[in-house]
Design a protein around this motif. Structure first.
Motif, PDB file in Angstrom:
ATOM      1  N   GLY A 184       0.740  -1.389  -0.373  1.00  0.00           N
ATOM      2  CA  GLY A 184      -0.566   0.068  -0.020  1.00  0.00           C
ATOM      3  C   GLY A 184       0.871   1.427   0.117  1.00  0.00           C
ATOM      4  N   GLU A 185       1.956   1.234   0.561  1.00  0.00           N
ATOM      5  CA  GLU A 185       2.677   2.526   0.938  1.00  0.00           C
ATOM      6  C   GLU A 185       3.222   3.041  -0.887  1.00  0.00           C
ATOM      7  OE1 GLU A 185       5.541   2.168   3.405  1.00  0.00           O
ATOM      8  OE2 GLU A 185       4.429   2.063   4.912  1.00  0.00           O
ATOM      9  N   GLU A 186       3.965   1.258  -1.852  1.00  0.00           N
ATOM     10  CA  GLU A 186       4.196   1.640  -2.897  1.00  0.00           C
ATOM     11  C   GLU A 186       3.289   1.976  -3.691  1.00  0.00           C
ATOM     12  OE1 GLU A 186       5.439  -1.954  -3.059  1.00  0.00           O
ATOM     13  OE2 GLU A 186       7.288  -2.236  -2.188  1.00  0.00           O
ATOM     14  N   TYR A 187       2.255   1.292  -3.917  1.00  0.00           N
ATOM     15  CA  TYR A 187       0.757   2.207  -4.018  1.00  0.00           C
ATOM     16  C   TYR A 187       0.808   3.455  -4.099  1.00  0.00           C
ATOM     17  CZ  TYR A 187      -4.004   2.336  -6.303  1.00  0.00           C
ATOM     18  OH  TYR A 187      -5.138   2.475  -6.532  1.00  0.00           O
ATOM     19  N   VAL A 188       0.869   3.667  -3.015  1.00  0.00           N
ATOM     20  CA  VAL A 188       0.778   5.346  -2.690  1.00  0.00           C
ATOM     21  C   VAL A 188       1.852   6.367  -3.626  1.00  0.00           C
ATOM     22  CG1 VAL A 188       1.039   7.271  -1.061  1.00  0.00           C
ATOM     23  CG2 VAL A 188       0.028   5.504  -0.523  1.00  0.00           C
ATOM     24  N   GLY A 189       3.389   5.968  -3.037  1.00  0.00           N
ATOM     25  CA  GLY A 189       4.301   6.053  -3.913  1.00  0.00           C
ATOM     26  C   GLY A 189       4.527   7.639  -3.783  1.00  0.00           C
ATOM     27  N   LEU A 190       4.380   8.129  -2.354  1.00  0.00           N
ATOM     28  CA  LEU A 190       4.780   9.417  -1.617  1.00  0.00           C
ATOM     29  C   LEU A 190       6.540   9.804  -1.827  1.00  0.00           C
ATOM     30  CD1 LEU A 190       3.113   9.534   2.187  1.00  0.00           C
ATOM     31  CD2 LEU A 190       2.416  10.655  -0.008  1.00  0.00           C
ATOM     32  N   GLN A 191       7.162   8.687  -1.845  1.00  0.00           N
ATOM     33  CA  GLN A 191       8.646   8.617  -2.265  1.00  0.00           C
ATOM     34  C   GLN A 191       9.397   9.553  -1.260  1.00  0.00           C
ATOM     35  OE1 GLN A 191       9.582   8.696  -6.440  1.00  0.00           O
ATOM     36  NE2 GLN A 191       7.620   8.674  -6.651  1.00  0.00           N
ATOM     37  N   GLY A 192       8.658  10.003   0.305  1.00  0.00           N
ATOM     38  CA  GLY A 192       9.694  11.024   1.056  1.00  0.00           C
ATOM     39  C   GLY A 192       9.347  12.574   0.702  1.00  0.00           C
ATOM     40  N   ASP A 193       8.006  12.274   0.100  1.00  0.00           N
ATOM     41  CA  ASP A 193       7.147  14.246  -0.454  1.00  0.00           C
ATOM     42  C   ASP A 193       6.148  14.377   0.388  1.00  0.00           C
ATOM     43  OD1 ASP A 193       6.735  15.853  -0.825  1.00  0.00           O
ATOM     44  OD2 ASP A 193       6.718  15.757  -3.135  1.00  0.00           O
ATOM     45  N   VAL A 194       6.519  14.637   1.571  1.00  0.00           N
ATOM     46  CA  VAL A 194       5.273  14.785   2.338  1.00  0.00           C
ATOM     47  C   VAL A 194       3.860  15.745   2.073  1.00  0.00           C
ATOM     48  CG1 VAL A 194       6.757  15.270   5.054  1.00  0.00           C
ATOM     49  CG2 VAL A 194       6.023  17.399   3.492  1.00  0.00           C
ATOM     50  N   PHE A 195       4.244  16.888   0.577  1.00  0.00           N
ATOM     51  CA  PHE A 195       3.035  17.439   0.110  1.00  0.00           C
ATOM     52  C   PHE A 195       2.633  16.957  -1.259  1.00  0.00           C
ATOM     53  CE2 PHE A 195       5.888  20.946   2.300  1.00  0.00           C
ATOM     54  CZ  PHE A 195       4.178  21.110   3.109  1.00  0.00           C
ATOM     55  N   ASP A 196       3.058  15.465  -1.187  1.00  0.00           N
ATOM     56  CA  ASP A 196       2.900  15.029  -2.639  1.00  0.00           C
ATOM     57  C   ASP A 196       1.830  14.270  -3.395  1.00  0.00           C
ATOM     58  OD1 ASP A 196       3.999  12.306  -4.868  1.00  0.00           O
ATOM     59  OD2 ASP A 196       2.277  11.381  -4.011  1.00  0.00           O
ATOM     60  N   THR A 197       0.801  14.490  -1.824  1.00  0.00           N
ATOM     61  CA  THR A 197      -1.101  14.509  -2.408  1.00  0.00           C
ATOM     62  C   THR A 197      -1.334  15.367  -3.343  1.00  0.00           C
ATOM     63  OG1 THR A 197      -1.625  12.980  -0.722  1.00  0.00           O
ATOM     64  CG2 THR A 197      -2.956  13.914  -0.921  1.00  0.00           C
ATOM     65  N   GLN A 198      -1.081  16.762  -2.187  1.00  0.00           N
ATOM     66  CA  GLN A 198      -1.308  18.330  -2.887  1.00  0.00           C
ATOM     67  C   GLN A 198      -0.637  18.590  -4.361  1.00  0.00           C
ATOM     68  OE1 GLN A 198      -0.484  17.244   0.343  1.00  0.00           O
ATOM     69  NE2 GLN A 198      -1.643  18.466   1.969  1.00  0.00           N
ATOM     70  N   LYS A 199       0.132  18.160  -4.980  1.00  0.00           N
ATOM     71  CA  LYS A 199       1.334  17.982  -5.910  1.00  0.00           C
ATOM     72  C   LYS A 199       0.447  17.286  -6.752  1.00  0.00           C
ATOM     73  CE  LYS A 199       5.661  19.425  -3.984  1.00  0.00           C
ATOM     74  NZ  LYS A 199       7.054  18.975  -4.004  1.00  0.00           N
ATOM     75  N   ASP A 200       0.049  16.540  -6.362  1.00  0.00           N
ATOM     76  CA  ASP A 200      -0.693  15.021  -7.330  1.00  0.00           C
ATOM     77  C   ASP A 200      -2.061  15.681  -7.498  1.00  0.00           C
ATOM     78  OD1 ASP A 200       1.049  13.424  -7.368  1.00  0.00           O
ATOM     79  OD2 ASP A 200       0.328  12.334  -6.140  1.00  0.00           O
ATOM     80  N   MET A 201      -3.021  16.776  -7.022  1.00  0.00           N
ATOM     81  CA  MET A 201      -4.546  16.850  -7.060  1.00  0.00           C
ATOM     82  C   MET A 201      -4.165  18.423  -7.515  1.00  0.00           C
ATOM     83  SD  MET A 201      -5.941  16.758  -3.363  1.00  0.00           S
ATOM     84  CE  MET A 201      -7.051  17.727  -3.645  1.00  0.00           C
ATOM     85  N   GLY A 202      -2.816  19.177  -7.488  1.00  0.00           N
ATOM     86  CA  GLY A 202      -3.112  20.368  -8.559  1.00  0.00           C
ATOM     87  C   GLY A 202      -2.357  19.926  -9.841  1.00  0.00           C
ATOM     88  N   LEU A 203      -1.510  19.184  -9.973  1.00  0.00           N
ATOM     89  CA  LEU A 203      -1.484  18.811 -11.379  1.00  0.00           C
ATOM     90  C   LEU A 203      -2.707  17.918 -12.167  1.00  0.00           C
ATOM     91  CD1 LEU A 203       2.517  17.152 -11.318  1.00  0.00           C
ATOM     92  CD2 LEU A 203       1.546  19.437 -12.777  1.00  0.00           C
ATOM     93  N   GLY A 204      -3.795  17.518 -11.632  1.00  0.00           N
ATOM     94  CA  GLY A 204      -4.756  17.074 -12.128  1.00  0.00           C
ATOM     95  C   GLY A 204      -5.597  18.211 -12.924  1.00  0.00           C
ATOM     96  N   LEU A 205      -5.447  18.968 -11.439  1.00  0.00           N
ATOM     97  CA  LEU A 205      -6.095  20.467 -11.379  1.00  0.00           C
ATOM     98  C   LEU A 205      -5.853  21.371 -13.275  1.00  0.00           C
ATOM     99  CD1 LEU A 205      -8.306  22.387 -11.124  1.00  0.00           C
ATOM    100  CD2 LEU A 205      -7.019  23.788  -9.788  1.00  0.00           C
TER     101      LEU A 205
END
Length: 210
Positions: free
Chosen positions: A166-187
């Motif tokens: 599950g951790e690999e599936y999420v793929g944060l790769q050490g970036d605590v703002f990964d979720t926000q960046k992913d959502m921002g790129l989609g937008l």
């Protein structure tokens, strides 16, 4: 042919071609993936999309432009699922050529989601909900942003249930703002897509008036 959703399925050779190519491509990518468990988790998305499109086809037919955009996105996603989003050849090339510290293919896919899916969302809203004008460009981008947020929540649930995979599936790769960046790129992808479409339609309208 690309924009006419009323063409019968039996005569829609372009849609037939996309279905055939994706089925062959998906089957090929299902052979010996890098991580079988992660591949299974990632494969849930295309299976759900194909099933929904199949069972709703008689009720609502998208144009071939929309199907083409969905096809491109699903191919990009399937590529990432085969290699895992952290280990694609694209990322290996980036790390070797530009000495990047993390894998960026997942960011590409989040951007592509907004870029390619905002058009089908707009088509659905304009035809099924009679959405028009300014809001027909804004609301699809909002839908993309909402879907991105829902996907991040699903990823969080997968991390709790699947442990290490599950951790690999999420793929944060050490970036605590990964979720926000992913959502921002989609937008960002959705805004660019809707902006380009608005410009194209505006130019067509100007030509008609001349």
């Amino acid at each position: 042919m690309l924009t006419n959703p009323e063409r019968p399925f039996s005569r829609n050779w372009l849609l037939h071609l996309m279905i055939f190519v994706f089925a062959v491509y998906w089957g090929f990518m299902a052979i010996s993936p890098t991580d079988r468990i992660q591949w299974l988790m990632e494969s849930i998305l295309p299976v759900i999309v194909v099933l929904v499109l199949t069972f709703t086809y008689k009720v609502f037919r998208f144009s071939n432009v929309s199907y083409l955009f969905m096809f491109i996105f699903l191919c990009l996603h399937t590529y990432g699922a085969h290699y895992t989003y952290q280990g694609t050849p694209f990322d290996m090339w980036l790390k070797a050529s530009f000495y990047t510290q993390r894998s960026y293919y997942d960011r590409v896919i989040h951007f592509a989601f907004g870029l390619f899916w905002s058009y089908p969302f707009r088509e659905l809203l304009t035809r099924a909900a009679a959405l028009r004008g300014f809001w027909s460009f804004v609301i699809p981008a909002a839908v993309v942003f909402s879907c991105s947020a829902c996907f991040e929540i699903i990823e969080m649930g997968a991390a709790f249930v699947a442990g290490q995979h599950g951790e690999e599936y999420v793929g944060l790769q050490g970036d605590v703002f990964d979720t926000q960046k992913d959502m921002g790129l989609g937008l960002a992808g959705a805004v660019i897509s809707m902006g380009m479409l608005a410009l194209i339609l505006w130019r067509k309208e100007m030509k008609k008036r001349q």
